[in-house]
Design an enzyme around this catalytic site. Structure first.
Site, mmCIF file in Angstrom:
data_model
loop_
_atom_site.group_PDB
_atom_site.id
_atom_site.type_symbol
_atom_site.label_atom_id
_atom_site.label_comp_id
_atom_site.label_asym_id
_atom_site.label_seq_id
_atom_site.Cartn_x
_atom_site.Cartn_y
_atom_site.Cartn_z
ATOM 1 C CB THR A 1 33.427 44.208 43.812
ATOM 2 O OG1 THR A 1 33.308 43.610 42.518
ATOM 3 C CG2 THR A 1 33.670 45.700 43.651
ATOM 4 C CG ASN B 1 26.142 38.713 40.338
ATOM 5 O OD1 ASN B 1 25.246 37.893 40.553
ATOM 6 N ND2 ASN B 1 27.279 38.704 41.005
ATOM 7 C CE1 TYR C 1 27.952 44.682 36.982
ATOM 8 C CE2 TYR C 1 28.059 42.522 38.003
ATOM 9 C CZ TYR C 1 27.996 43.900 38.111
ATOM 10 O OH TYR C 1 27.958 44.495 39.348
#
Ligand code: 8OZ
Length: 370
Positions: free
Chosen positions: A28, A183, A185
């Site tokens: 990201t 992670n 999500y």
């Protein structure tokens, strides 16, 4: 001369043949063009610079407005975004590289300010994560909102969001896609029992908790073919306030089912930089790797705080088939070339990881060639 002969050797998985085992981890960087979360020339240049990687996995990319959890991350649901990504894949392909898009739905790691019409973020269960997100330059980091539990009748719509994301990735010229199941999500929220307390057929047993992730995977496989689909997990990761009571069992079963679907690869976040690689870590990831491969899956991609020397050793010991590098790839666009000469390596500047412009993004130099 470099001793990284395994790391720099070719590798085939699914329909893909890669020039080396130095993969670029999904990172990201929060630099899409605004408004509209559109990939643009700056992003194309960044990925072009890294095209000598065996496989670039893009930064996490939201598949829908609902799937968004941070300001400035790119999407793959509007025509403008698809065009922007086409520009990126063309740049990477011109340099002879390969690139997969990471398909992302954040679930509860979001904020009403980022959702369409200020909607409440969605999750398997209405449990707020002790985590933060980034909503705008003005607000900075803020606690994530309390989510609402998805009704079972909405789950086909989630699968559809991933299917459309894969169709759009195909239109944008990607070589394949990676499903973001890691992670903390949405898919990870369904998979792990700390965040999934549903009492319907999507919660409870491991088979129930991995039902939605597998429905999503089958839909994505229908679009790309299994040989162009990977799946990322983080069985021991605690980022985004997530945990599971039995990671080896949960992720072993998930890996088996993904292997049966003949996915090209499974990608495991084994450790974050600085985390100690202990016995439990090694045991859980061995279960994931062997379950996936024994069931018919392709290769295992390890990730997390590994040096090129660690990576070479782990490949030679059969503990991984390829390694995804994150931080090293931020500072070293020509990472395989640098590994071939045993460095030198540029340091990455943490203050420019997220957001901003070309500084700390496309201005890390390639090695001088003599
Ligand atoms: C760092 C900041 C924001 C998002 C992940 C997509 O951890 C992310 C992410 C990482 O998978």
């Amino acid at each position: 001369m470099s001793s990284h002969t395994n790391l720099l050797s070719t590798v085939s998985f699914g329909e893909i043949e890669s020039q080396n085992r130095v993969f670029m981890a999904p990172l990201t960087r929060s630099r899409s063009q605004q408004p509209g979360d559109v990939p643009w020339d700056l992003n194309a240049e960044y990925y072009r610079q890294r095209a000598s990687s065996g496989l670039i996995i893009t930064e996490a990319t939201q598949i829908s407005p609902q799937g968004k959890g941070y300001a400035f991350t790119p999407g793959i649901y509007t025509d403008e975004q698809i065009q922007g990504w086409k520009n990126v894949t063309d740049a990477v392909h011109e340099e002879g590289g390969k690139i997969f898009l990471q398909l992302w739905h954040v679930g509860r790691i979001s904020h009403t300010d980022l959702q369409p019409d200020g909607a409440t973020p969605v999750a398997p269960s209405a449990i707020r994560a002790e985590s933060q997100t980034y909503t705008s330059k003005e607000s900075g980091m803020v606690p994530v909102s309390e989510p609402r539990a998805l009704d079972a009748s909405e789950l086909p719509g989630i699968v559809e969001q991933f299917r459309v994301g894969a169709l759009n990735a195909k239109k944008a010229g990607f070589d394949g896609v990676e499903i973001h199941g890691a992670n903390g999500y949405l898919l990870d929220q369904f998979t792990r029992d700390g965040s999934n307390q549903r009492t319907d057929s999507y919660g409870g047993s491991v088979a129930n908790r991995i039902r939605l992730p597998l429905e999503v995977t089958r839909a994505v496989v229908e679009v790309f073919g299994a040989g162009r689909v990977g799946y990322r997990v983080s069985p021991l990761g605690l980022f985004n306030d997530i945990n599971d009571s039995n990671p080896a069992e949960t992720f072993g079963e998930l890996a088996t089912e993904l292997g049966k679907l003949k996915l090209a690869y499974i990608h495991a976040v084994e450790a974050f930089a600085g985390m100690v690689r202990d016995d439990e870590n090694e045991r859980v990831h061995t279960v994931v790797r062997e379950s996936f491969k024994n069931a018919g899956g392709g290769i295992y991609v390890g990730n997390g705080g590994l040096t090129p020397e660690d990576a070479e050793e782990r490949i030679s010991e059969g503990k991984t088939d390829a390694v995804a590098f994150g931080t090293l790839y931020i500072g070293n666009p020509d990472l395989p070339e640098r590994i071939a000469t045993d460095g030198p390596y540029n340091d990455a500047d943490q203050s420019t990881f997220y957001g901003g412009d070309a500084t700390g993004y496309t201005d890390y130099p390639a090695m001088e060639t003599v």
